[in-house]
Design a protein around this motif. Structure first.
Motif, PDB file in Angstrom:
ATOM      1  N   PRO A   1      11.357  -3.511   1.910  1.00  0.00           N
ATOM      2  CA  PRO A   1       9.975  -3.595   1.411  1.00  0.00           C
ATOM      3  C   PRO A   1       9.838  -4.507   0.199  1.00  0.00           C
ATOM      4  O   PRO A   1       8.880  -5.271   0.095  1.00  0.00           O
ATOM      5  CB  PRO A   1       9.640  -2.142   1.054  1.00  0.00           C
ATOM      6  CG  PRO A   1      10.585  -1.323   1.860  1.00  0.00           C
ATOM      7  CD  PRO A   1      11.847  -2.120   1.956  1.00  0.00           C
ATOM      8  N   GLN A   2      10.802  -4.428  -0.688  1.00  0.00           N
ATOM      9  CA  GLN A   2      10.718  -5.240  -1.907  1.00  0.00           C
ATOM     10  C   GLN A   2      10.787  -6.724  -1.585  1.00  0.00           C
ATOM     11  O   GLN A   2       9.990  -7.530  -2.085  1.00  0.00           O
ATOM     12  CB  GLN A   2      11.844  -4.851  -2.867  1.00  0.00           C
ATOM     13  CG  GLN A   2      11.769  -5.600  -4.205  1.00  0.00           C
ATOM     14  CD  GLN A   2      12.857  -5.154  -5.164  1.00  0.00           C
ATOM     15  OE1 GLN A   2      13.767  -4.428  -4.781  1.00  0.00           O
ATOM     16  NE2 GLN A   2      12.768  -5.596  -6.409  1.00  0.00           N
TER      17      GLN A   2
ATOM     18  N   LYS B   1       9.680   4.598   5.717  1.00  0.00           N
ATOM     19  CA  LYS B   1      10.291   5.148   4.496  1.00  0.00           C
ATOM     20  C   LYS B   1      11.790   5.392   4.646  1.00  0.00           C
ATOM     21  O   LYS B   1      12.501   5.514   3.640  1.00  0.00           O
ATOM     22  CB  LYS B   1       9.608   6.471   4.121  1.00  0.00           C
ATOM     23  CG  LYS B   1       8.102   6.366   3.912  1.00  0.00           C
ATOM     24  CD  LYS B   1       7.745   5.377   2.804  1.00  0.00           C
ATOM     25  CE  LYS B   1       6.230   5.295   2.625  1.00  0.00           C
ATOM     26  NZ  LYS B   1       5.850   4.281   1.598  1.00  0.00           N
TER      27      LYS B   1
ATOM     28  N   GLU C   1       7.608  -7.895   0.188  1.00  0.00           N
ATOM     29  CA  GLU C   1       6.501  -8.082  -0.738  1.00  0.00           C
ATOM     30  C   GLU C   1       6.666  -9.355  -1.565  1.00  0.00           C
ATOM     31  O   GLU C   1       5.701 -10.088  -1.799  1.00  0.00           O
ATOM     32  CB  GLU C   1       6.402  -6.871  -1.671  1.00  0.00           C
ATOM     33  CG  GLU C   1       5.924  -5.610  -0.972  1.00  0.00           C
ATOM     34  CD  GLU C   1       5.985  -4.395  -1.874  1.00  0.00           C
ATOM     35  OE1 GLU C   1       6.315  -4.581  -3.078  1.00  0.00           O
ATOM     36  OE2 GLU C   1       5.713  -3.287  -1.402  1.00  0.00           O
TER      37      GLU C   1
ATOM     38  N   GLN D   1       4.010 -12.435  -0.358  1.00  0.00           N
ATOM     39  CA  GLN D   1       2.911 -12.020  -1.226  1.00  0.00           C
ATOM     40  C   GLN D   1       1.645 -12.846  -1.004  1.00  0.00           C
ATOM     41  O   GLN D   1       0.542 -12.391  -1.310  1.00  0.00           O
ATOM     42  CB  GLN D   1       3.342 -12.103  -2.683  1.00  0.00           C
ATOM     43  CG  GLN D   1       3.777 -13.487  -3.142  1.00  0.00           C
ATOM     44  CD  GLN D   1       4.266 -13.505  -4.583  1.00  0.00           C
ATOM     45  OE1 GLN D   1       3.951 -12.614  -5.361  1.00  0.00           O
ATOM     46  NE2 GLN D   1       5.050 -14.521  -4.932  1.00  0.00           N
TER      47      GLN D   1
ATOM     48  N   GLN E   1       5.516  -1.516   6.320  1.00  0.00           N
ATOM     49  CA  GLN E   1       5.327  -0.953   4.985  1.00  0.00           C
ATOM     50  C   GLN E   1       5.219   0.569   5.001  1.00  0.00           C
ATOM     51  O   GLN E   1       5.375   1.241   3.970  1.00  0.00           O
ATOM     52  CB  GLN E   1       4.075  -1.566   4.328  1.00  0.00           C
ATOM     53  CG  GLN E   1       4.283  -2.991   3.849  1.00  0.00           C
ATOM     54  CD  GLN E   1       3.017  -3.613   3.284  1.00  0.00           C
ATOM     55  OE1 GLN E   1       1.904  -3.198   3.622  1.00  0.00           O
ATOM     56  NE2 GLN E   1       3.183  -4.617   2.430  1.00  0.00           N
ATOM     57  N   LYS E   2       4.960   1.122   6.167  1.00  0.00           N
ATOM     58  CA  LYS E   2       4.850   2.573   6.313  1.00  0.00           C
ATOM     59  C   LYS E   2       6.210   3.238   6.539  1.00  0.00           C
ATOM     60  O   LYS E   2       6.322   4.463   6.470  1.00  0.00           O
ATOM     61  CB  LYS E   2       3.907   2.900   7.472  1.00  0.00           C
ATOM     62  CG  LYS E   2       2.490   2.369   7.287  1.00  0.00           C
ATOM     63  CD  LYS E   2       1.632   2.642   8.516  1.00  0.00           C
ATOM     64  CE  LYS E   2       0.224   2.063   8.347  1.00  0.00           C
ATOM     65  NZ  LYS E   2      -0.609   2.310   9.559  1.00  0.00           N
TER      66      LYS E   2
ATOM     67  N   ILE F   1       4.198  -6.624   9.231  1.00  0.00           N
ATOM     68  CA  ILE F   1       4.525  -6.234   7.867  1.00  0.00           C
ATOM     69  C   ILE F   1       3.710  -5.008   7.448  1.00  0.00           C
ATOM     70  O   ILE F   1       4.212  -4.105   6.771  1.00  0.00           O
ATOM     71  CB  ILE F   1       4.276  -7.412   6.899  1.00  0.00           C
ATOM     72  CG1 ILE F   1       5.235  -8.566   7.232  1.00  0.00           C
ATOM     73  CG2 ILE F   1       4.456  -6.967   5.462  1.00  0.00           C
ATOM     74  CD1 ILE F   1       6.701  -8.211   7.185  1.00  0.00           C
ATOM     75  N   SER F   2       2.445  -4.967   7.871  1.00  0.00           N
ATOM     76  CA  SER F   2       1.614  -3.799   7.559  1.00  0.00           C
ATOM     77  C   SER F   2       2.216  -2.534   8.160  1.00  0.00           C
ATOM     78  O   SER F   2       2.228  -1.466   7.531  1.00  0.00           O
ATOM     79  CB  SER F   2       0.191  -4.011   8.082  1.00  0.00           C
ATOM     80  OG  SER F   2      -0.410  -5.115   7.449  1.00  0.00           O
TER      81      SER F   2
END
Length: 617
Positions: free
Chosen positions: A536-537, A602, A540, A544, A599-600, A595-596
């Protein structure tokens, strides 16, 4: 000339250079003046520091004689800088082309010392522009490649007067499948071809703008629009290749004559007809041609000459019109064969070369051969469509370099070769089956710059400002895509599409930069996305700008559709959008959606990622 965003950095270097030289000049002067102690660095420290500062202050109040000498020396240094910069600017123009020109702003010394000579030329430009150079090329013809993408007649109504103001004297109209053939030939016309009335309107519009029209009919190579059809497939030289017509088939010459008859019927009063015949890649390969060569003891060159002479002779004898032909096939034919065929009695030649190295590829022996055989010789450059077959934007510098080389050729041979004129070709497809490339509206600035250069032999600041004024550009004309930072705003026919093309180029470059970001290439690859294994990092950090770029890209796609609709029909608009915009837009949308979704996530599985556990997740 340089783009505005490059000014601050370069100005800093220039200011530093001027400051250094000026200070150095004062220090040299002081070695023979009353302030010799300050030349020692140690004098600026310790007990004598105050004395040094006092000496420095005295510089401001020294005698008038000293001030005068100091001023003279500074002027001498600046003059030397200007002289050196002008010399370097000349060398740059000899070896490189400018990157662009700022409009409506007289450049100062600090905006680029390389412009010193340009400023001087600009000051006298009004007088110089009014003088027509001796031995100018009589004809400056703009080639309009219409195959598969016909501009609206209304667009020509706006464009033709502008072409005349640029210095164009005529148009080479390559209709191909856009010509309204009728009768037995109606299958040669595309469903969106011009009507007969459209052709009459185009001719009238050209006449009002003092532009002659030279129609072009392919009669040997590049006959794809004819030979692709079932009705004419039997005329192919090679059964599977619809590029070249068989010259020995009894039905070939009647077909070509019929095509010429219909084109000439709609172009009364023309003085020239271009009969194409370039890139005849498959010559004398079919069984019929092989037997013909054997029976007549011909070589392939003889077969080529026989066919083109027959076509040219038909045009000249039946219409009293001078045929012109591309030259590439003649380059490899011996002089004697050309003289024996008497092809020069019925043909004028058009020598084409769109890339650099004209002097190398077109040697003096070729020019000597052509001048011996042909009474009229044309040359052909390219103002667009000569880079890559899928290119959508024109790099003006590349095209300018091509025209500079052609003008060198003209200057070298004009006393011995009967040059008729130059044709500035503008290819819209590399051939009938090719995709759209560099549509006409976005290349109008390139056409303007190159016609200006042909007429005035200049591409300096003054000449480019004049082009900018004619195109009603508000800020900057970019000549080199490498330095394109923002879209140039102008107001000429089709300028909206010119602006959109630049926006698209900048966006695609930004997207490419994003996709090559190490955060993306190292952690957000297709493999990572496919296996839901994305950091995730890093996602992002690397992506971005994705949301913003996707938004901007969608906006440009809508703008492109509107801009294109002002010039072309719905089919051309749809094709261009499908080729140049949609693929990247679709890719961005998929990436954004992926990507959306990611992002969910975990929790991530243990490797290997192709294991059953991973697939279940």
């Amino acid at each position: 000339m340089i783009a505005p965003k490059m000014f601050p950095r370069r100005n800093a270097r220039i200011l530093t250079g001027i400051g250094f030289l000026t200070i150095a000049g004062l220090m040299v002067y002081k070695t023979v003046g009353p302030f010799e102690s300050t030349k020692n660095p140690e004098a600026l420290h310790g007990p004598r520091a105050k004395s040094a500062r006092d000496d420095a202050a005295d510089l401001l109040t020294q005698s008038p004689q000293h001030l005068r000498k100091q001023k003279e020396y500074e002027n001498q240094i600046l003059a030397n800088i200007q002289k050196m910069s002008a010399h370097k600017a000349m060398q740059r123009r000899m070896n490189h082309d400018p990157m662009g020109v700022i409009l409506h702003k007289r450049p100062s010394l600090l905006q680029g010392l390389g412009r010193v000579r340009d400023m001087k030329e600009q000051a006298g430009s009004v007088v110089q522009r009014s003088v027509v150079p001796e031995n100018q090329l009589k004809h400056k013809i703009v080639h309009l490649d219409l195959k598969g993408a016909p501009p609206k007649v209304e667009y020509f109504k706006k464009l033709f007067p502008l072409l005349h103001s640029f210095g164009a004297t005529g148009l080479l109209m390559e209709y191909e499948d856009m010509f309204p053939y009728w009768g037995k030939l109606e299958f040669l016309s595309a469903h969106n071809a011009y009507a007969k009335g459209d052709i009459a309107d185009i001719i009238e519009l050209a006449k009002k703008s003092s532009l002659i029209i030279i129609p072009l009919v392919q009669t040997f190579g590049h006959m794809e629009h004819v030979l692709k059809l079932k009705e004419f497939a039997e005329l192919r030289e090679v059964p599977n290749y619809p590029q070249v017509v068989c010259p020995t088939n009894n039905k070939t010459l009647p077909l070509i004559k019929m095509m010429i008859d219909q084109v000439m019927q709609l172009h009364p009063g023309t003085d020239w007809l271009h009969i194409g015949s370039d890139e005849v890649y498959n010559l004398g390969e079919c069984t019929r041609c092989q037997q013909y060569l054997l029976h007549h003891q011909f070589g392939k060159s003889d077969l080529f000459l026989h066919h083109v002479r027959s076509v040219a002779k038909y045009v000249k004898e039946n219409y009293d019109v001078q045929p012109i032909m591309w030259d590439d096939e003649f380059r490899k034919i011996p002089l004697k064969a050309m003289e024996d065929s008497k092809v020069g009695e019925v043909l004028e030649i058009m020598v084409w070369k769109y890339s650099s190295g004209i002097m190398v590829d077109l040697r003096s022996d070729i020019w000597e051969k052509y001048s011996t055989v042909f009474g009229g010789i044309w040359v052909a450059s390219a103002f667009k469509g000569a880079a890559n077959p899928d290119s959508y934007i024109t790099n003006i510098n590349d095209r300018l370099s091509n025209h500079k080389e052609w003008m060198e050729i003209f200057e070298l041979y004009k006393s011995t070769i009967p040059f008729q004129g130059i044709v500035l070709t503008g290819w819209q497809r590399f051939d009938h089956f090719g995709v759209l490339c560099e549509l006409l509206p976005q290349a109008v600035p390139s056409l303007a710059v190159n016609l200006m250069y042909i007429n005035e032999r200049k591409a300096d600041h003054g000449a480019l400002v004049k082009v900018g004024d004619m195109l009603k550009c508000s800020s900057f004309i970019n000549l080199d895509l490498q330095y394109l930072e923002y879209a140039n705003k102008c107001d000429f026919p089709g300028s909206a599409f010119y602006e959109v093309s630049q926006k698209l180029y900048i966006l695609k470059r930004d997207i490419n930069t994003m996709m090559k970001n190490p955060h993306v290439t190292g952690w957000v690859s297709d493999y990572n996305i496919e296996h839901n294994f994305v950091s995730p990092q890093h996602a992002e950090q690397g992506l971005q700008d994705l949301t913003m770029l996707l938004f901007d890209y969608g906006k440009v796609m809508n703008e492109a559709e509107t801009a294109l609709s002002d010039v072309f029909d719905e089919y051309t608009v749809k094709e261009w959008i499908s080729l140049n915009v949609k693929p990247t837009h679709t890719k961005l949308q998929k990436l954004h959606a992926s990507i959306s979704k990611l992002q969910k996530v975990k929790y991530w599985p243990r490797r290997p990622l192709d294991s059953t556990e991973t697939k279940e997740l």
